[in-house]
Design a protein around this motif. Sequence first.
Motif, mmCIF file in Angstrom:
data_model
loop_
_atom_site.group_PDB
_atom_site.id
_atom_site.type_symbol
_atom_site.label_atom_id
_atom_site.label_comp_id
_atom_site.label_asym_id
_atom_site.label_seq_id
_atom_site.Cartn_x
_atom_site.Cartn_y
_atom_site.Cartn_z
ATOM 1 N N MET A 51 30.502 41.833 37.487
ATOM 2 C CA MET A 51 31.750 41.225 37.044
ATOM 3 C C MET A 51 32.869 42.205 37.350
ATOM 4 O O MET A 51 32.775 43.383 37.002
ATOM 5 N N GLU B 125 39.975 41.529 37.626
ATOM 6 C CA GLU B 125 41.053 41.528 38.617
ATOM 7 C C GLU B 125 42.402 41.849 37.981
ATOM 8 O O GLU B 125 43.227 42.509 38.598
ATOM 9 N N ALA C 260 38.806 37.533 35.923
ATOM 10 C CA ALA C 260 37.665 38.272 36.472
ATOM 11 C C ALA C 260 36.919 37.422 37.482
ATOM 12 O O ALA C 260 36.910 36.191 37.396
ATOM 13 N N ARG C 261 36.283 38.100 38.420
ATOM 14 C CA ARG C 261 35.357 37.452 39.338
ATOM 15 C C ARG C 261 33.956 37.776 38.845
ATOM 16 O O ARG C 261 33.632 38.941 38.595
ATOM 17 N N ASN D 132 29.920 37.388 39.639
ATOM 18 C CA ASN D 132 28.874 37.101 40.619
ATOM 19 C C ASN D 132 27.538 37.077 39.893
ATOM 20 O O ASN D 132 27.267 37.942 39.056
ATOM 21 N N HIS E 194 29.246 32.255 42.239
ATOM 22 C CA HIS E 194 30.433 33.097 42.197
ATOM 23 C C HIS E 194 31.541 32.264 41.580
ATOM 24 O O HIS E 194 31.803 31.154 42.047
ATOM 25 N N ILE E 195 32.163 32.788 40.530
ATOM 26 C CA ILE E 195 33.311 32.093 39.968
ATOM 27 C C ILE E 195 34.428 33.097 39.696
ATOM 28 O O ILE E 195 34.185 34.309 39.568
ATOM 29 N N ARG E 196 35.603 32.583 39.610
ATOM 30 C CA ARG E 196 36.771 33.333 39.151
ATOM 31 C C ARG E 196 37.176 32.656 37.861
ATOM 32 O O ARG E 196 37.287 31.423 37.807
ATOM 33 N N ARG F 77 39.350 32.872 33.858
ATOM 34 C CA ARG F 77 40.351 33.453 32.964
ATOM 35 C C ARG F 77 39.782 33.469 31.549
ATOM 36 O O ARG F 77 39.348 32.455 31.029
ATOM 37 N N TRP G 129 38.102 29.009 39.799
ATOM 38 C CA TRP G 129 37.543 28.701 41.101
ATOM 39 C C TRP G 129 36.042 28.846 41.017
ATOM 40 O O TRP G 129 35.534 29.737 40.337
ATOM 41 N N GLY G 130 35.325 27.975 41.710
ATOM 42 C CA GLY G 130 33.877 28.061 41.758
ATOM 43 C C GLY G 130 33.292 26.835 42.426
ATOM 44 O O GLY G 130 34.004 25.901 42.776
#
Length: 148
Positions: A37, A40, A49-50, A52, A61-63, A65, A79-80
């Motif tokens: 993790m 960012e 955070a991203r 994995n 993989h997600i981004r 909040r 995102w994912g």
Amino acid sequence: MMIAEASVMVRAPLDRIREAVMDPAAYIDGQTKVQEMFVESRQGDQVVARINGHLGPFRSHIRARYTVGDNRIELEMLWGRLRGFHAVFLMDEHPDGVLLTHREEYDFGYGPLSPLLDRGLKHWAVGSVRAEVAALKRSAEGRGPSEG
């Protein structure tokens, strides 16, 4: 939509539990779906955070909040691969400690295949959420008052 939820009693103050939930290293301890993790950005009560890891047998993989509140931390996928993912960490104070509940909601978005994925991954998802709350418990209870 698939939902996985688990709770654990943590013998640590709320601030240490919040720190553990927001600490990338805490998730990697144990058999969780998180492999790494990367934070960012941090701004006020929010962290982006991203993350994995894996979703059952599939790489993920997600981004996301994280929004920190007094007794809860919300996680919103930005995102994912999934159509939707939302998670929450609830912290309920009790005389014996704090009951930490983690709930994850998955929307796979694969039309008629989604119910099959829900059924196929449900057992794995519940086990993963249980592993996460166990790892967070170990992290929060093992933190000293000056750690952060």
